[in-house]
Design a protein around this motif. Structure first.
Motif, PDB file in Angstrom:
ATOM      1  N   THR A   2      16.763  -6.311 -11.925  1.00 19.57           N
ATOM      2  CA  THR A   2      17.854  -6.709 -11.032  1.00 19.57           C
ATOM      3  C   THR A   2      17.327  -7.613  -9.914  1.00 19.57           C
ATOM      4  O   THR A   2      16.127  -7.623  -9.613  1.00 19.57           O
ATOM      5  N   ARG A   3      18.259  -8.318  -9.289  1.00 19.67           N
ATOM      6  CA  ARG A   3      17.901  -9.172  -8.152  1.00 19.67           C
ATOM      7  C   ARG A   3      17.246  -8.335  -7.047  1.00 19.67           C
ATOM      8  O   ARG A   3      16.268  -8.753  -6.437  1.00 19.67           O
ATOM      9  N   GLU A   7      13.583  -8.876  -5.462  1.00 20.73           N
ATOM     10  CA  GLU A   7      13.402  -9.086  -4.023  1.00 20.73           C
ATOM     11  C   GLU A   7      12.468  -8.043  -3.423  1.00 20.73           C
ATOM     12  O   GLU A   7      11.709  -8.335  -2.505  1.00 20.73           O
TER      13      GLU A   7
END
Length: 186
Positions: A2-3, A7
């Protein structure tokens, strides 16, 4: 992935794959967020490092990033100019690249690979203060370690195809194999 997971990997460090007596120590610019999240160098699907390494004859088959430790059996290793992960290499400052070059020189002095292959001529120019460096063997050495600037295997480097990169990587492989025991100073 996932983003959010990517991150969360920002600024993480991916451990080097190194040992003494390497024929070639490949050096990326810095890890991608996916590399930091997985712990594997050159992990982005669009990165051409692993296919090019095989096409150039360094490995008998195309390795996956998760198989990076297998490189040591071929006396190959991986490190980075800058250790911290970013989404893009252009997020690194000039100062970080220069400091990374200093740290890289110390690492090479300790490990003494036969060749240091920096995958990214622009990063090499900045990290080593060689403003006119071109892809290929460099005049500079670090002790007895020779240096070769390679094209950046990132999929963003559209100037080079996998085939043209493989030819340049194969030139390095030939040079690394040409000296007795692969050692340029032997």
């Amino acid at each position: 992935m996932t983003r959010g997971e990517l991150e969360a990997a920002r600024d993480r460090v991916v451990p080097d794959v190194v040992a003494g007596g390497l024929r070639v120590l490949f050096c990326g610019i810095n890890p991608s967020l996916l590399s930091a999240a997985t712990g594997h160098h050159f992990a982005r699907p669009g990165n051409r490092f692993w296919p090019v390494l095989h096409l150039a004859g360094f490995t008998p088959r195309r390795l996956a990033p998760a198989e990076q430790e297998e490189l040591l059996t071929y006396r190959l290793g991986i490190t980075n100019v800058v250790a911290r992960a970013t989404a893009r290499a252009d997020e690194l400052s000039t100062e970080e690249l220069i400091e990374g070059g200093r740290i890289l020189r110390a690492k090479v002095e300790r490990l003494r690979p036969h060749w240091l292959a920096v995958a990214g001529v622009t990063a090499y120019r900045t990290a080593f203060g060689e403003k006119r460096a071109a892809v290929g063997p460099q005049e500079r050495t670090i002790g007895s370690t020779r240096i070769w600037a390679l094209p950046n295997p990132s999929g963003l480097n559209a100037h080079w195809t996998a085939e043209t990169m493989a030819r340049e990587y194969a030139r390095l492989r030939t040079a690394a194999e040409s000296a007795p025991e692969g050692r340029p100073d032997a």
